[in-house]
Design an enzyme around this catalytic site. Structure first.
Site, short mmCIF file in Angstrom:
data_model
loop_
_atom_site.label_atom_id
_atom_site.label_comp_id
_atom_site.label_asym_id
_atom_site.label_seq_id
_atom_site.Cartn_x
_atom_site.Cartn_y
_atom_site.Cartn_z
N TRP A 29 -22.58 -2.50 -99.81
CA TRP A 29 -23.99 -2.47 -99.39
C TRP A 29 -24.24 -3.57 -98.37
O TRP A 29 -23.68 -4.66 -98.48
CB TRP A 29 -24.91 -2.69 -100.59
CG TRP A 29 -25.37 -1.41 -101.25
CD1 TRP A 29 -24.62 -0.59 -102.04
CD2 TRP A 29 -26.69 -0.83 -101.19
NE1 TRP A 29 -25.38 0.46 -102.48
CE2 TRP A 29 -26.66 0.35 -101.97
CE3 TRP A 29 -27.87 -1.19 -100.56
CZ2 TRP A 29 -27.77 1.16 -102.13
CZ3 TRP A 29 -28.99 -0.38 -100.72
CH2 TRP A 29 -28.93 0.78 -101.50
N HIS A 95 -35.53 -2.72 -108.46
CA HIS A 95 -34.06 -2.69 -108.47
C HIS A 95 -33.48 -4.07 -108.16
O HIS A 95 -32.51 -4.50 -108.78
CB HIS A 95 -33.58 -1.68 -107.41
CG HIS A 95 -32.47 -0.82 -107.89
ND1 HIS A 95 -32.66 0.43 -108.40
CD2 HIS A 95 -31.15 -1.05 -107.95
CE1 HIS A 95 -31.50 0.94 -108.74
NE2 HIS A 95 -30.56 0.07 -108.49
C1 DLZ Z 1 -28.94 0.64 -105.67
C2 DLZ Z 1 -28.86 -0.59 -104.83
C3 DLZ Z 1 -30.02 -1.07 -104.16
C4 DLZ Z 1 -31.34 -0.41 -104.25
N1 DLZ Z 1 -29.96 -2.16 -103.39
C5 DLZ Z 1 -28.77 -2.80 -103.25
C6 DLZ Z 1 -28.68 -3.96 -102.43
O1 DLZ Z 1 -29.62 -4.41 -101.77
N2 DLZ Z 1 -27.46 -4.58 -102.35
C7 DLZ Z 1 -26.35 -4.14 -103.03
O2 DLZ Z 1 -25.29 -4.75 -102.94
N3 DLZ Z 1 -26.43 -3.04 -103.81
C8 DLZ Z 1 -27.58 -2.36 -103.92
N4 DLZ Z 1 -27.66 -1.26 -104.71
C9 DLZ Z 1 -26.41 -0.73 -105.34
C10 DLZ Z 1 -26.06 -1.42 -106.68
O3 DLZ Z 1 -25.52 -2.72 -106.47
C11 DLZ Z 1 -25.02 -0.58 -107.45
O4 DLZ Z 1 -23.90 -0.31 -106.60
C12 DLZ Z 1 -25.57 0.74 -107.94
O5 DLZ Z 1 -26.74 0.53 -108.70
C13 DLZ Z 1 -24.52 1.50 -108.81
O6 DLZ Z 1 -24.17 0.72 -109.97
#
Ligand code: DLZ
Length: 160
Positions: A29, A95
């Site tokens: 992400w 989240h």
């Molecule tokens: C779902 C999600 C969201 C909304 N935002 C981020 C973020 O800003 N940064 C990040 O690294 N991951 C995000 N995720 C994904 C979650 O870390 C995770 O991969 C999912 O909830 C699946 O377990």
């Protein structure tokens, strides 16, 4: 706001990394940020003597996965330390809170369980601009700080 580089450090005060095997795990992400943090961490480890063959770099989907991935890496690859790299940006839902809370507690738990350094190089920001400032921008690079912290904690572990 004062333009402080939070990652400035004295290279002479960083312990030699040549005896150690170190894992670096980065979340997919926000790749613009996590790629820069990963590069900062790996460059710094190399500069301080960590050998190429003793560096284990892996990716996981998101920041939430970092603590379980660190646990697996220590268990299956017996690395001496792990640097966990992620970036969570505040959105419109809750989240953000759940991910930040879970990864902070999870990384702490893994470090305590294995008695090894597991480093929190996770940016938790309100905006992308704040993240860019800390991923090679005006406030430095949290990946660099994570690498320095890992080497200092490994030296601490060897001293106790
Ligand atoms: C779902 C999600 C969201 C909304 N935002 C981020 C973020 O800003 N940064 C990040 O690294 N991951 C995000 N995720 C994904 C979650 O870390 C995770 O991969 C999912 O909830 C699946 O377990």
């Amino acid at each position: 706001m004062k333009k402080t580089n939070l990652s400035d450090y004295d290279p002479a005060a960083v312990p030699d990394g040549s005896p150690y095997t170190i894992g670096v795990i980065a979340a997919e992400w926000n790749p613009q940020i996590t790629d820069a943090l990963l590069a900062g961490a790996v460059d710094t480890l190399r500069q301080h003597g960590v050998r190429e063959e003793n560096l284990l770099v892996r990716r996981v989907p998101g920041t939430f996965e970092l603590s379980s991935a660190a646990d697996m890496m220590i268990h299956f690859s017996q690395v001496d330390a792990v640097i966990c790299i992620g970036c969570v940006i505040q959105g419109e839902t809750r989240h953000f809170e759940f991910i930040c809370q879970a990864v902070a507690q999870g990384i702490t738990n893994v470090a305590l369980k294995h008695e090894r350094p597991v480093i929190f190089s996770v940016l938790t920001c309100d905006t992308m601009e704040q993240a860019l400032d800390r991923a090679g921008g005006r406030h430095g690079n949290k990946g660099v700080e994570g690498a320095v912290t890992a080497l200092k904690m490994l030296a601490y572990r060897a001293s106790v």
